[in-house]
Design a protein around this motif. Structure first.
Motif, short mmCIF file in Angstrom:
data_model
loop_
_atom_site.label_atom_id
_atom_site.label_comp_id
_atom_site.label_asym_id
_atom_site.label_seq_id
_atom_site.Cartn_x
_atom_site.Cartn_y
_atom_site.Cartn_z
N ARG A 202 1.29 -1.60 0.06
CA ARG A 202 -0.39 -0.27 -0.03
C ARG A 202 1.18 1.45 -0.10
O ARG A 202 0.55 2.59 -0.60
N LYS A 203 1.65 1.42 0.94
CA LYS A 203 3.05 2.77 0.99
C LYS A 203 3.53 2.65 -0.26
O LYS A 203 3.58 4.02 -1.09
N ARG A 204 3.86 1.48 -0.98
CA ARG A 204 4.44 1.69 -2.82
C ARG A 204 3.75 2.48 -3.48
O ARG A 204 3.88 3.44 -4.50
N THR A 205 1.59 2.26 -3.63
CA THR A 205 1.18 2.54 -4.29
C THR A 205 0.79 4.30 -3.69
O THR A 205 0.37 4.76 -4.24
N LEU A 206 1.08 3.82 -2.41
CA LEU A 206 0.94 5.74 -2.18
C LEU A 206 1.94 6.67 -2.32
O LEU A 206 1.93 7.76 -2.68
N GLN A 207 3.25 6.34 -2.57
CA GLN A 207 4.80 6.82 -2.27
C GLN A 207 4.18 6.71 -4.76
O GLN A 207 4.54 7.74 -4.99
N GLU A 208 3.54 5.87 -5.75
CA GLU A 208 3.92 6.49 -6.80
C GLU A 208 2.36 7.15 -6.53
O GLU A 208 2.86 8.65 -7.71
N LEU A 209 1.71 7.32 -6.21
CA LEU A 209 0.21 8.36 -6.87
C LEU A 209 1.28 10.00 -6.12
O LEU A 209 1.13 10.78 -6.37
N LEU A 210 2.23 9.79 -4.46
CA LEU A 210 2.85 11.30 -5.10
C LEU A 210 3.08 11.71 -5.65
O LEU A 210 3.69 12.70 -5.71
N GLN A 211 4.36 10.33 -6.83
CA GLN A 211 5.23 10.87 -7.36
C GLN A 211 4.21 12.13 -9.18
O GLN A 211 4.33 13.09 -9.55
N ASP A 212 2.81 11.67 -8.79
CA ASP A 212 1.46 11.91 -9.42
C ASP A 212 1.69 13.03 -9.25
O ASP A 212 1.11 14.18 -10.20
N ILE A 213 1.44 13.69 -7.81
CA ILE A 213 0.67 14.78 -7.34
C ILE A 213 1.77 15.74 -7.47
O ILE A 213 1.07 17.05 -7.61
N ASP A 214 2.98 15.79 -7.37
CA ASP A 214 3.92 16.85 -7.66
C ASP A 214 3.57 17.69 -8.58
O ASP A 214 3.45 18.84 -8.51
N PRO A 215 3.72 16.91 -9.85
CA PRO A 215 3.64 17.82 -11.26
C PRO A 215 2.92 18.68 -10.95
O PRO A 215 2.29 19.54 -11.34
N ARG A 216 1.18 17.82 -11.08
CA ARG A 216 -0.12 18.40 -10.83
C ARG A 216 0.21 19.30 -10.00
O ARG A 216 -0.93 20.48 -10.68
N LEU A 217 0.59 19.29 -8.96
CA LEU A 217 0.88 20.40 -7.91
C LEU A 217 1.40 22.04 -8.69
O LEU A 217 0.49 22.89 -8.30
N LYS A 218 2.14 21.33 -9.06
CA LYS A 218 3.19 22.80 -9.89
C LYS A 218 1.93 22.87 -11.40
O LYS A 218 2.08 24.48 -10.80
N GLU A 219 1.31 22.43 -11.86
CA GLU A 219 0.08 22.74 -12.27
C GLU A 219 -0.49 23.97 -11.59
O GLU A 219 -0.25 24.57 -12.58
N ILE A 220 -0.90 23.34 -10.82
CA ILE A 220 -2.33 23.90 -9.98
C ILE A 220 -1.67 25.20 -9.19
O ILE A 220 -2.71 26.32 -9.66
N GLN A 221 -0.47 25.33 -8.99
CA GLN A 221 0.16 26.39 -8.15
C GLN A 221 0.40 27.11 -9.42
O GLN A 221 0.70 28.52 -9.36
N ALA A 222 0.92 26.33 -10.53
CA ALA A 222 1.17 27.86 -11.75
C ALA A 222 -0.11 29.21 -11.95
O ALA A 222 -0.35 29.57 -12.23
N SER A 223 -1.20 27.71 -11.83
CA SER A 223 -2.75 28.31 -12.27
C SER A 223 -2.63 29.63 -11.59
O SER A 223 -3.56 30.38 -11.22
N VAL A 224 -2.68 29.20 -9.93
CA VAL A 224 -3.00 29.71 -8.87
C VAL A 224 -2.27 31.43 -8.92
O VAL A 224 -2.68 32.16 -9.00
N LYS A 225 -1.32 31.39 -9.66
CA LYS A 225 -0.36 32.93 -9.69
C LYS A 225 -0.89 33.31 -11.44
O LYS A 225 -1.24 33.67 -10.50
N LYS A 226 -1.27 32.62 -12.20
CA LYS A 226 -2.17 33.51 -13.26
C LYS A 226 -3.81 33.89 -12.24
O LYS A 226 -3.45 34.78 -13.32
N VAL A 227 -4.36 32.70 -12.17
CA VAL A 227 -4.75 33.59 -11.86
C VAL A 227 -5.14 35.16 -10.55
O VAL A 227 -6.01 35.59 -11.17
#
Length: 727
Positions: A202-227
């Motif tokens: 389960r931890k490995r699965t969550l770690q894989e999810l964490l890796q997917d979260i980071d680029p998405r966070l950056k994308e959202i953060q960039a969108s926040v700055k644009k807003v």
């Protein structure tokens, strides 16, 4: 990548309940992953139904056990324990056992969640009942990595003295050593595995999810700055628009004032000209009046006082003068009518056009805005969904005054409407029609008609189908022997057809066919959709089995576990497990893993002919229709029967070969009869509530409830899907 939290990283925000603003007391986690005190949630739930998360306003469902059934946030408990232990280890805090040794060093027992002085710690370690407890010394508490290793031990609710050391994969439950001997003995029904093994996966699965979260966070953060940059432009844009608006309407006001002065001046000139003309005419008339009056006086004096000689001398002259005056043509008419102001454009006309005197220009493209009209039923709250899009075709925001709606019933009476923005660019238009028949719905954005407006809206009676999908045939949109029906997460309606041996997916609003793919097996029957949108189809007879298809209809897997001999109805759980009704061979329901392996049989020896199944996971109850016994059975997923209800008959609450079954958010049970086509609703305990309708052809097999409150019924003999308003 997430970093490790050390003892100095967390503060009161991790330990404080957002509702009561105090330290958490028995913290419980909602499905949206927000944590609150148990008592706060219980109080919140009594004030609000359905329950919304106090933080994110996401609607959540509470288990049958109430707030007690929610998961405990043990991480927060660990933080609270650590904070208490760290504070307790400071000078001036007494031992929680002997209440002395204020200045001495302290240790923390994770098993007892108790702060101990040095003497009590020594005794604690010698007692047989506590010698194996995990005791953390003061030095460890002060170390930076202490918080990561600080965990409150979890004990079994049933066997209090045993820790939870195993995880039963079949039951998705944490169990202790005693449980693996008694209730979760390894075998075909249970598969206990050491917690560490499952946790690592389960931890490995969550770690894989964490890796997917980071680029998405950056994308959202960039969108926040644009807003934020866009928001910075709002005040100057607002000021410019206000100045332009004021200037525009000042110009209009100036033009009106100028026109007013012109007309007032024209009135003055006209009045002066008329006055002069009338004065001239008056003087001419008065001149004639004076001459005639003088002649009259002279003639009268001659007649009354003149001698005969005088009469003879002036008579001819007087006669000539008077006759001349009398014969003269005089214009005695004034030839003047009272002048008045003329409204070349009436105030009403201006009022109609005033909306065109400017407006707020946005990036809205009215020609691309979309209206989705949900099927409408008399007496129910009905909705139309408006999506406002920009010139690029993306949803965009506009103010509420830019959207105007109007609806009239067949008699021309205005139907009250409410307008509410739901999401970015999405508006919900709601209304409750009081009469049936054709209504007219007008929708405008920025004073412009949305494409297709005004719309025809047909309001139907509640016991008639609001939408009928399909007719007998084999073409696109046709149906032949629809038997199983399911609704995907987008509200589309999927149907499995016995005659055409295929699955067809329809738009739940319009009934338009979206996708078709063939299915294997002699007699396809049950249909389900998993959380990823994949389809699962059962078939009985020749080449029976359970098959999984992709969203596009590609065959992915075929499952034929040994006990599966006559698969009919099917239900798919959120975690991918499946329940299949085996009708005539096993006469039971099979709970299967996502890979098709058997977990356990349910209802063996109690069911005569299980045909359809539906699982309410929140309440841990599985409903099974038994068409041979004319009953409905309720089991939990451990296989325990909770209750049954029904008997054969044509009256309310009675069954004639019950088939498809589902449930609503309140736990009410909805099912159809194959023999007479009745759609009936029962309470969570099986008490009859009402009959919704009787379907076309009098034979119903499958049933599903759409997210927006419609019942989709597979009409076996009618070769169609009928939608009825339910909520």
């Amino acid at each position: 990548m997430a970093t490790k939290i050390t003892s100095g990283d967390f503060d009161e925000q991790f330990l404080t309940c957002p509702v009561c603003m105090l330290h958490f007391r028995d913290p419980k986690i909602l499905p949206c992953l927000h944590t609150f005190c148990k008592e706060c949630l219980q109080d919140w739930a009594t004030k609000q139904q359905p329950l919304e998360c106090p933080t994110c306003r996401t609607q959540v469902s509470i288990p049958d056990q109430g707030v007690d059934g929610l998961r405990t946030n043990f991480y927060v408990n660990n933080l609270l324990d650590f904070a208490a232990a760290k504070k307790g280890a400071e000078p001036g805090v007494p031992c929680q056992v002997c209440e002395g040794n204020v200045e001495g060093s302290k240790s923390w027992c994770a098993d007892c969640a108790t702060l101990l002085c040095k003497s009590c710690t020594a005794v604690h370690r010698k007692l047989p009942c506590s010698k194996d407890h995990e005791v953390t010394p003061e030095e460890t508490l002060k170390a930076e990595e202490a918080i990561s290793n600080f965990h409150r031990k979890r004990h079994c609710d049933k066997h209090k003295k045993y820790e939870l050391e195993f995880y039963c994969e079949s039951c998705n439950a944490l169990v202790c050593t005693a449980c693996t001997v008694v209730d979760h003995r390894p075998g075909k029904d249970h598969n206990p595995v050491e917690i560490a093994t499952v946790a690592q996966k389960r931890k490995r699965t969550l770690q894989e999810l964490l890796q997917d979260i980071d680029p998405r966070l950056k994308e959202i953060q960039a969108s926040v700055k644009k807003v934020e940059r866009t928001m910075e432009n709002l005040p100057p844009s607002k000021e410019a628009a206000i100045n332009q608006t004021k200037a525009y309407f000042r110009q209009l006001a100036n033009l009106l004032q100028k026109r007013e002065k012109e007309i007032l001046s024209q009135i003055d000139e006209q009045c002066l000209a008329d006055s002069k003309a009338l004065q001239t005419k008056k003087e001419a008339i008065e001149f004639q009046l004076a001459g005639l009056t003088s002649a009259q006086t002279f003639c009268q004096q001659a007649v009354e006082h003149g001698s005969d000689v005088h009469i003879l001398e002036v008579g001819n002259q007087v006669q000539t003068r008077v006759e001349t005056l009398l014969s003269k043509q005089l214009d005695l008419e004034s030839d003047w009518s009272e002048f008045q102001f003329v409204e070349n454009m009436t105030v009403v006309d201006v009022e109609k056009e005033v909306d065109n005197f400017g407006g707020v220009k946005t990036n809205v493209d009215v020609s691309k805005c979309k209206i989705v009209r949900k099927p409408t039923v008399q007496g129910f709250e009905c909705v139309a969904e408006l999506t406002i899009v920009n010139k690029e075709g993306r949803p965009c925001v506009t103010n509420s005054k830019a959207v105007t709606t109007n609806m009239k019933d067949p008699s021309g009476t205005v139907v009250p409407m409410q307008l509410q923005m739901r999401n970015w660019g999405e508006w919900e238009i709601s209304y409750v029609p009081k009469v049936t028949g054709n209504h007219m719905l007008e929708v405008k954005v920025n004073s412009q008609q949305v494409t297709g407006s005004p719309f025809d809206v047909e309001v139907k009676e509640k016991d008639t189908p609001v939408l009928t999908i399909g007719q007998k045939g084999s073409g696109v949109g046709d149906l032949d022997g629809p038997i199983g029906v399911a609704v995907d997460k987008d509200g589309n309606i999927a149907v499995v057809e016995r005659g055409n041996k295929r699955v067809q997916v329809f738009d739940g609003n319009t009934g338009q066919s979206l996708n078709i793919f063939p299915v294997a097996g002699e007699k396809p029957y049950g249909l389900g959709v998993d959380s990823t949108g994949r389809f699962l189809v059962t078939s009985w007879g020749e080449d029976c089995g359970l098959r999984r298809y992709s969203k596009e209809g590609k065959l992915l897997n075929t499952f034929k576990p040994d006990p599966l001999l006559d698969p009919h109805g099917l239900a798919v759980l959120k975690d991918g497990r499946m329940v299949v009704a085996d009708k005539t061979q096993q006469k039971s329901c099979l709970l299967l893993q996502p890979d098709g392996s058997l977990i356990r049989e349910i209802g063996k020896g109690q069911l005569k002919g299980p045909v359809s199944v539906s699982v309410d996971e929140l309440r841990d109850v599985m409903f099974v229709t038994d068409d041979a016994g004319h009953k409905v059975f309720a089991f939990d997923l451990d296989g325990n029967m909770k209750f049954d209800f029904g008997k054969e008959g044509k009256n309310d609450g009675e069954f004639k070969t019950p088939r498809g079954v589902t449930f609503d958010r309140a736990g009410n049970i909805i099912l159809v009869n194959n023999t007479d086509g009745r759609v009936q609703v029962f309470g969570p305990d099986g008490t009859f509530i009402r009959t919704v309708a009787t379907v076309k052809g009098g034979s119903a097999t499958g049933i599903a409830l759409t997210p927006d409150g419609y019942i989709a019924v597979a009409c076996w003999k009618g070769h169609c899907i009928e939608l009825y308003r339910y909520m």
